[in-house]
Design a protein around this motif. Structure first.
Motif, PDB file in Angstrom:
ATOM      1  N   CYS A  34      -6.688  -0.228  -0.158  1.00  0.00           N
ATOM      2  CA  CYS A  34      -6.080  -0.922   1.008  1.00  0.00           C
ATOM      3  C   CYS A  34      -7.165  -1.501   2.085  1.00  0.00           C
ATOM      4  O   CYS A  34      -8.180  -1.133   2.234  1.00  0.00           O
ATOM      5  N   CYS A  86       0.110   2.905   3.886  1.00  0.00           N
ATOM      6  CA  CYS A  86       0.698   2.343   4.978  1.00  0.00           C
ATOM      7  C   CYS A  86       1.899   1.496   4.708  1.00  0.00           C
ATOM      8  O   CYS A  86       2.232   0.958   5.740  1.00  0.00           O
ATOM      9  N   CYS A  94      -6.008   2.593   7.922  1.00  0.00           N
ATOM     10  CA  CYS A  94      -5.112   3.321   6.745  1.00  0.00           C
ATOM     11  C   CYS A  94      -6.405   3.993   5.817  1.00  0.00           C
ATOM     12  O   CYS A  94      -6.232   5.156   5.570  1.00  0.00           O
ATOM     13  N   THR A 137      -1.155  -4.920   1.815  1.00  0.00           N
ATOM     14  CA  THR A 137      -2.469  -4.932   2.135  1.00  0.00           C
ATOM     15  C   THR A 137      -3.316  -4.327   0.906  1.00  0.00           C
ATOM     16  O   THR A 137      -4.618  -4.309   1.075  1.00  0.00           O
ATOM     17  N   PHE A 156      -6.561   3.976   2.600  1.00  0.00           N
ATOM     18  CA  PHE A 156      -6.323   4.449   1.295  1.00  0.00           C
ATOM     19  C   PHE A 156      -7.287   3.665   0.050  1.00  0.00           C
ATOM     20  O   PHE A 156      -7.513   2.539   0.083  1.00  0.00           O
ATOM     21  N   CYS A 207       0.946  -1.134   0.150  1.00  0.00           N
ATOM     22  CA  CYS A 207      -0.179   0.035  -0.033  1.00  0.00           C
ATOM     23  C   CYS A 207       0.983   1.039   0.211  1.00  0.00           C
ATOM     24  O   CYS A 207       1.905   1.165   0.958  1.00  0.00           O
TER      25      CYS A 207
HETATM   26 ZN   LIG Z   1      -2.730   1.086   3.449  1.00  0.00          ZN
END
Ligand SMILES: [Zn+2]
Length: 343
Positions: A44, A20, A50, A24, A52, A17
């Motif tokens: 993500c 982060c 996170c 993931t 994202f 990712c």
């Molecule tokens: Zn992430």
């Protein structure tokens, strides 16, 4: 078939990712090509920690434009090809192998049931036809066996011989094109029984041999490890399915079965073989075959059935539903004359 131009990848593959730095990230894929977009576009899995999520906007004008990707119409073989291949069993290595284990009658019944064919592709080659529940012939897989051992014939570079009927027809310019759309091996058999439970294995040979060892069940084969998937299992969605993966394939099939069960399937993956010491790739028919040979060595011909029952008892430990399967089939004795009328 309506699809989005880009889709989040449905496989379990994860990327790093960009936010982060954990592995993931589920990437976006172009639906038509299946190609991944770069790491900038993805979501993500750590939604809370996170969060994202970058959709492919900006670079593309209309990221979620609905595109029509017409699925090519599946091609089918003429059923006459199946009938014509039902010959020369004396030359057929796989059938000759079966005859070293089973009685003439048992082998004949298996041939009629699965419509096993003989091919001229290689001397003594076997055709496993994939015929669906509507009697449509999806494919003919041609394999070469060694009649003494029942193992796949391997050429000098260690590769097993495999060909397909549609490939031969294309090579000989008999047909121009063929949209291969495989189905489960033995699928046509579900119409010939009122049974609600199906036993599913990987190999065609395993399905055929198991159908002789345990004729009270309907044995179907996926044809490959990857064949254990939604498209192939769709026609048997309303059935109770007990899957018997080859040794060392349990984890993969269990994962897939879990996904499919979420979609409404009723699949149990049997782990009996996985917990034995047999080598990777061993299948259930191999085990019964070893037992049968042991039994013959000991001249105790009845022991095979005893041991098979023991294995069934083992099933029960891991698969309580096995008794449903036995009940379902145990009460319905296959009527071969009826089956012969159908095919
Ligand atoms: Zn992430």
């Amino acid at each position: 078939m309506k699809q989005y131009k880009y889709n989040l990848d449905k496989s379990s593959k994860k990327f790093v990712c960009p936010k982060c730095n954990k592995r993931t990230l589920v990437k976006y894929k172009e639906t038509e090509t299946g190609n991944y977009l770069n790491e900038d576009f993805g979501r993500c899995d750590r939604e809370t920690n996170c969060g994202f999520h970058n959709t492919p906007t900006g670079e593309f004008n209309n990221p979620f434009e609905v595109v029509n990707i017409p699925k090519p119409k599946p091609s089918f073989h003429n059923f006459d090809l199946v009938s014509q291949s039902g010959r020369n069993y004396k030359e057929n290595n796989f059938i000759q192998f079966l005859k070293t284990i089973f009685t003439e009658t048992e082998v004949k019944e298996a041939i009629l049931k699965y419509l096993i064919g003989t091919s001229k592709r290689w001397n003594g080659a076997t055709i496993f036809w994939q015929i669906d529940n509507l009697q449509k012939v999806h494919a003919g897989k041609i394999l070469q066996y060694v009649s003494k051992t029942g193992k796949r014939h391997k050429n000098e570079d260690g590769k097993s011989l495999i060909d397909w009927v549609h490939s031969i027809l294309k090579r000989t310019k008999t047909i121009n094109d063929y949209n291969l759309n495989q189905c489960l091996f033995g699928l046509h058999l579900i119409n010939e029984s009122n049974a609600k439970t199906i036993a599913l294995v990987e190999g065609e040979k395993t399905a055929i041999m198991m159908s002789i060892f345990k004729p009270q069940y309907i044995w179907l084969a996926t044809g490959s490890k990857q064949g254990f998937k939604y498209e192939n299992l769709k026609p048997i969605k309303q059935y109770k399915i007990i899957a018997f993966p080859d040794k060392s394939e349990y984890a993969d099939w269990f994962k897939k079965a879990t996904e499919l069960n979420i979609l409404g399937f009723d699949i149990i993956v049997n782990d009996w073989l996985e917990n034995t010491n047999f080598e990777a790739g061993t299948d259930f028919a191999d085990v019964l075959l070893i037992e049968k040979k042991e039994a013959e060595k000991n001249k105790k011909h009845e022991i095979i059935y005893t041991d098979t029952e023991n294995i069934i008892n083992e099933f029960e430990t891991h698969t309580p539903e096995i008794w449903n399967l036995i009940e379902t089939f145990g009460l319905v004795d296959c009527n071969w004359n009826e089956i012969r009328k159908v095919i």
